[in-house]
Design an enzyme around this catalytic site. Structure first.
Site, PDB file in Angstrom:
ATOM      1  N   CYS A 103       0.888  -1.132   0.079  1.00 21.22           N
ATOM      2  CA  CYS A 103      -0.160   0.189   0.009  1.00 21.22           C
ATOM      3  C   CYS A 103       0.890   1.383   0.037  1.00 21.22           C
ATOM      4  O   CYS A 103       1.366   1.485   1.062  1.00 21.22           O
ATOM      5  CB  CYS A 103      -0.986   0.016   1.245  1.00 21.22           C
ATOM      6  SG  CYS A 103      -1.853   1.704   1.453  1.00 21.22           S
ATOM      7  N   CYS A 108      -2.834   0.115   3.902  1.00 24.33           N
ATOM      8  CA  CYS A 108      -3.938  -0.962   3.967  1.00 24.33           C
ATOM      9  C   CYS A 108      -3.567  -2.244   3.726  1.00 24.33           C
ATOM     10  O   CYS A 108      -2.507  -2.857   3.250  1.00 24.33           O
ATOM     11  CB  CYS A 108      -4.670  -0.529   2.537  1.00 24.33           C
ATOM     12  SG  CYS A 108      -5.387   1.034   2.565  1.00 24.33           S
TER      13      CYS A 108
END
Lengths: 199, 91
Positions: A103, A108
């Site tokens: 990410c 994430c």
């Protein structure tokens, strides 16, 4: 939370958290029970959950097909709580194709099935280098791919969370699902490492 | 939904960061780059509004594949990235 409880909290951030939770409850946005349930989901999640999915996919072609089409549904079939979690996508490694998840914008991570991200996943170095020099990153992990392998970097930028379905390692023929799950690590499901069997 | 799987697209070469406070989920390294739509992932509330507690419309989100050429000097790899529809232009 009652005002009396606030006096027992030591730091400003504790007091801020208590105040926000109180407001969320007072305004009917989320109930204290929902917050408690979500904390329990996150605390109970660990890479063993993702490993169970991988092992099942290795022995059950129908489950594998479900998992690649809808990771959330596959996780729920194994009893992993997914309610309120972002949708889960699964990307399959194959001969000649290897996936690496990063990410670049934040951190994430498929927490529902892998738990808290390892510290390095959130580091600026990994996030920058995984997209720019993935072969170099894999080399530092001592991950060796066949020379003709395409590396596909999956930058997790929005609402999905992504995990990798690694290839089943040689030397595991006839193994039980539990034993197979035991060789799958967090790194294998991010794509920095490959599952392997120690002789 | 504007793009079918296989559609050739270009990420808008736009830099809203230069115009004021924003929350953008399209990475800098893809602005102005060409890719191929892999599939529509679903419709999700626009993070550019959500981040500022504004009413957020639901936007189509696509998985878009990019070849490494022309993105990083002498390196990189194939990329697969989630991009919201307003950031994509047909080519």
């Amino acid at each position: 939370m009652a005002a009396a409880d606030l006096t027992l909290l030591r730091t400003d951030s504790d007091r801020l958290l208590a105040a926000v939770r109180g407001l969320l409850a007072a305004k009917g946005i989320v109930t204290p029970e929902e917050i408690k349930e979500r904390i329990r989901f996150v605390d109970e999640a660990h890479p063993g959950q993702g490993a169970r999915m991988v092992a099942r996919a290795w022995v059950d072609p129908a489950f594998r097909a479900t998992m690649l089409a809808d990771g959330t549904k596959a996780a729920e079939l194994l009893g992993i709580p997914m309610r309120g979690m972002p949708p889960l996508g699964v990307l399959e490694n194959a001969p000649g194709l290897h996936h690496l998840v990063v990410c670049t914008l934040c951190s994430c991570y498929p927490r529902a099935v892998l738990g808290y991200p390892p510290f390095w996943f959130k580091s600026a170095a990994y996030r920058a280098r995984a997209v720019r020099d993935p072969a170099g990153v894999l080399a530092e992990w001592r991950t060796v791919l066949p020379a003709d392998t395409t590396i596909r970097v999956v930058d997790s930028t929005a609402d999905y969370r992504w995990m990798v379905l690694p290839m089943r390692p040689p030397g595991t023929e006839g193994w039980s699902e539990d034993r197979l799950a035991g060789v799958v690590t967090e790194g294998d499901m991010i794509g920095v490492t490959l599952p392997h069997v120690t002789a | 939904m504007k793009f079918a799987p296989g559609a050739a697209v270009k990420v808008r070469d736009d830099w809203p960061e230069a115009r004021g406070p924003v929350h953008i989920r399209t990475p800098h390294y893809l602005r102005g780059r060409q890719g191929t739509v892999v599939r529509h992932l679903g419709d999700f509330a626009n993070p550019e509004d959500l981040a500022f507690a504004r009413p957020a419309s639901r936007l189509p989100l696509y998985h878009v594949a990019f070849a490494p050429e022309g993105i990083w000097p002498g390196g990189g790899a194939d990329l697969l990235v989630e991009v919201f529809e307003p950031w994509l232009q047909p080519i």
